[in-house]
Each structure stands twice: as C-alpha cells, then as structure tokens.
Motif scaffolding. Structure first.
Motif, mmCIF file in Angstrom:
data_model
loop_
_atom_site.group_PDB
_atom_site.id
_atom_site.type_symbol
_atom_site.label_atom_id
_atom_site.label_comp_id
_atom_site.label_asym_id
_atom_site.label_seq_id
_atom_site.Cartn_x
_atom_site.Cartn_y
_atom_site.Cartn_z
ATOM 1 N N LEU A 243 58.262 43.664 57.945
ATOM 2 C CA LEU A 243 59.015 43.274 56.959
ATOM 3 C C LEU A 243 58.468 44.104 55.639
ATOM 4 O O LEU A 243 59.151 44.556 54.394
ATOM 5 N N LEU B 253 60.535 47.022 54.297
ATOM 6 C CA LEU B 253 61.954 46.696 53.523
ATOM 7 C C LEU B 253 61.636 47.216 51.850
ATOM 8 O O LEU B 253 62.247 48.223 51.294
ATOM 9 N N SER C 110 65.066 53.321 59.388
ATOM 10 C CA SER C 110 64.610 51.909 58.818
ATOM 11 C C SER C 110 64.898 50.833 59.768
ATOM 12 O O SER C 110 63.922 50.059 59.956
ATOM 13 N N SER D 206 66.796 48.534 59.837
ATOM 14 C CA SER D 206 67.162 47.290 59.014
ATOM 15 C C SER D 206 68.581 47.397 58.290
ATOM 16 O O SER D 206 68.497 48.408 57.755
ATOM 17 N N ALA E 203 67.736 46.926 54.310
ATOM 18 C CA ALA E 203 67.016 48.138 53.901
ATOM 19 C C ALA E 203 68.096 49.218 53.876
ATOM 20 O O ALA E 203 68.116 49.942 52.881
ATOM 21 N N THR F 81 56.996 50.834 59.321
ATOM 22 C CA THR F 81 56.259 50.597 57.967
ATOM 23 C C THR F 81 55.351 51.707 57.512
ATOM 24 O O THR F 81 55.574 52.209 56.272
ATOM 25 N N SER G 199 63.798 43.659 46.222
ATOM 26 C CA SER G 199 63.013 43.226 47.238
ATOM 27 C C SER G 199 62.925 41.506 47.287
ATOM 28 O O SER G 199 63.155 40.927 48.445
#
Length: 436
Positions: A61, A64, A113, A115, A118, A246, A282
């Motif tokens: 995470l 993000l 990403s 995600s 994101a 990440t 965020s």
C-alpha cells in the motif's frame, strides 16, 4: 431474520447514512459496527482496531501515496499541460480527440500501479483539470475516469489477480497473461464509446486545431519524451522483476521531480502544495479502505456472502445460467464489499461450482476481475466514485450516472469473454501451452 434479510437491512442503513451526508469511511465503519454488535457474537471494538491496522499496515500500500505524489508533481509543475500539448496534434482527427487520454493514461498507468484507486486518483489529478480547461465535457470526463481507473486491476500486475490465483490454486503467471487481451478489448470499448459520443455531440467537443505538418507534430511531441521514457522505464523494471510496485512508485516520484527540475517548473511552493495534496488524497483513500475492511469483517462474521453463494448452488443451474446468476450475486456483493473481500469470502463455495460446470479457472479469474471492476463504480460502495467525489466535490451519484455508459461497456466485455472465452485463454495457452 435470515442472512439475506440482515444483508438487506445493513444495505438500507448504509444508503440512509450516505444520503444523510455522513462521511463515507465513517458510514462503512458504523454499518460494520451495527452488523457485528447486533447479529454476531464478536467484539466490534477489537475487530475495528485490527481492521484499521491490517488494511493500512501494508508494504504494497506504500505505492499508493507515492503514485499519487507522482501525479501531483506532473499536475503542479505544468508537465501535464506539456504532455497534452504533445498529444493534441496526433489525436486531432480522432473523434473525441484528447478525451481518449483518460483511457490511454489509465491503461498505461494501471499496468504500473496494479491499483484501481491509485490509477483513478493519479490520472484524474493530471488529466481532469487540463481537459476542463480546454473545454471538454465534464460529465464524459468524469465517467471515463471512474471506469477506466478500474483498468488498474485488470491489466497485470494486479493485487486482485494474485488474491484470486491463491484462492483458486491457479497459476499467477497464466492469470496475468490472461488479463492483457481483455484489458485491451475494454480500452477499445471505452474509446469507441467516446468516439461515438463525440460524433453525436460535435458541439460539446472543442474545435479541432488547424492541420500541422509531420515535422511540427514531432517538434510539439518533444515534451512527451521525458515523461514517456519515465513510464517505459517503470513498466520495464516492473515486468522484468527488478523492482516491486512500491519501488517503481518511488522511481516514478524521483523521475518526475528530476524532469520538473530540468524543465525549470519545480519550485518550493508547488513542491509543498504537491505534498499537501498527496497527503489529503492518500489519507482519504486509506480511511475509506479501513472502513471497507471493517465492513468486510462484518460480512465474513455474519456469513452473508457465503449464504448467497450457497443459495445459488442449490438452484442446480445450467452453465450459462450459473454464470448469469453469479454475475447478479457479485453485483449485489459489490454494493457493500471491496473486490478482494468478494473473492476471499465466496471462493470456497463458488470455485467448485464453476469447475463442476466445466469453466476454466483462469477464465473465471478474469470474469471475476471484470465484476470487481463493475463493483468499483457501483453505488453505494463504489470506491472509484468515492475517490472522484473527494477530488472534485461532485456527489458520487452524479459521477455514477456519468459512468453509466462506460458501465455498459464493462457488461459488453463480460458478455464477449463469456461467448468467446478464447479472448481470455489464447495468450496464456500460446505462451505457456494449453493448461491441463
């Protein structure tokens, strides 16, 4: 009360609270607390703390806020404006013109990403202000961003795909490969709708720029080269396995800062504004994630998702009727659960049913991911709707209505892969050989 009735009651309470203007994350947490306190024997307080910690204490995470910061840098330092200037001459003759950048941007960024949140937040931060400044239709822009943001979980790598592969004991690589062609198909469907809408409503699309020579197009596209190289670098590093998502997000931030500094558009003022914007966005997303995680615990303790799946199993449906019924079940679950919870809470019951009906588990994984994408833009708990609501100030129901035509594109994509499963299975079979 039956479990189905309990689920209906909790859904009604959620809709009532959202309609009353209660914060989204607070609504999810309060409904989860009511469900556990009234219908289970667990202790809501301890589960609340564990859900909030587990949902946010994740190394994955950490990507993000970094990706969101990358988008803030591009937005605050006018790099996004330069990117649009470079793209404009190449899309001048295409119906919809620069509106297609929302789909292309989400497709490319989604592959980096993994995600949905994101992808939606970053591309919206970069593209939406520039599109509105140039006079593009706000409703179409919001709808395309809400749905195209979900490409982050369909185009590999995807956390949702990894969770499904573990639950189904299937090959992660095969499922990753299976996502590419459906992802491309979905992008074409989205862009096709934008082109059709723009052709039907030419008065709501900015006028085309005067034709320019090929050399002039290349010169204007020079602004694209630094950012394009950065994106290509991130994608290659990720696909080669040289860095995690990440770490790639950190490279993206450093690269964006370097490009902005070299273009002399980075100042202490916009650097600080970008940091503040990243923090606000965020925190908003993570707070909603925490509330959704607590609600998912409530669903697990009550057994509502499993009860729905078992009800379907007792109907003894034909294969295609089973798929239609599972579609309805997951759409219902998507109004209250995030995608990963939907998969985890139903896998034990649903996967044996699917195998018994003769469906390939890799194909079913992409089918589930597409349904999760629909859940991301389905009220009341459509996560991308919440992201855009908090970024734009527009009500989530307004954004949901704007996304409705693109929602239809998702349904068409599901129908196509059901009728033509080779769209999903061809690439993994070609690369790795037929599954046994």
């Amino acid at each position: 009360m039956s479990l189905i009735e309990i689920g209906g009651l909790l859904l009604f309470i959620m809709l009532l609270m959202l309609g009353s203007g209660v914060w989204i994350a607070m609504t999810l947490a309060i409904v989860g607390w009511i469900g556990q306190a009234a219908f289970t024997h667990t202790v809501p307080g301890s589960n609340l703390f564990s859900a909030f910690w587990e949902s946010n204490a994740s190394w994955e995470l950490a990507a993000l806020p970094l990706f969101i910061w990358m988008g803030e840098i591009l937005f605050r330092t006018r790099l996004s404006e330069q990117m649009f200037e470079g793209l404009a001459p190449w899309l001048n003759r295409v119906p919809g013109r620069l509106m297609h950048t929302t789909i292309l941007g989400c497709g490319v960024f989604g592959s980096v990403s993994g995600s949905s949140a994101a992808t939606c937040a970053t591309i919206a931060k970069v593209a939406l202000p520039e599109l509105l400044r140039r006079g593009y239709d706000e409703r179409l822009a919001l709808g395309s961003l809400a749905t195209a943001g979900t490409l982050g979980i369909l185009i590999p790598p995807s956390i949702t795909m990894v969770v499904y592969a573990v639950a189904a004991d299937a090959s992660i690589i095969r499922i990753f490969l299976a996502g590419f062609l459906p992802g491309l198909l979905l992008m074409l469907l989205f862009m096709g709708y934008i082109a059709w809408w723009s052709w039907r409503h030419p008065e709501r699309v900015p006028a085309a720029e005067p034709p320019s020579r090929f050399v002039d197009k290349l010169r204007r596209s020079g602004n694209l080269i630094p950012v394009a190289l950065l994106i290509v670098f991130i994608v290659v590093v990720l696909l080669k396995g040289w860095a995690t998502a990440t770490e790639c997000a950190a490279y993206g931030v450093l690269g964006s800062l370097a490009i902005a500094a070299c273009s002399r558009s980075l100042t202490w003022a916009n650097f600080w504004e970008g940091m503040l914007g990243t923090t606000r966005t965020s925190c908003m997303i993570m707070f909603i994630l925490a509330g959704a995680a607590f609600l998912a615990k409530t669903m697990a303790f009550t057994g509502i998702p499993r009860a729905l799946a078992e009800t379907v199993d007792t109907l003894q449906l034909s294969p295609y009727a089973l798929i239609a019924m599972l579609t309805l079940v997951y759409l219902v679950l998507g109004t209250a659960l995030d995608g990963i919870s939907m998969i985890v809470l139903t896998a034990a019951v649903v996967l044996p049913m699917v195998q018994k009906a003769g469906f390939d588990l890799v194909w079913f994984g992409i089918f589930i991911v597409l349904l999760v994408e629909i859940a991301e833009v389905t009220p009341p708990v459509g996560f991308n709707l919440f992201v855009l609501q908090n970024m734009t100030g527009k009500d989530s129901n307004v954004i949901a209505r704007a996304a409705l035509p693109f929602f239809g594109c998702l349904v068409v994509c599901i129908a196509l892969i059901t009728l033509l499963p080779q769209i999903v299975t061809w690439l993994p079979d070609w690369v790795m050989g037929p599954s046994r």
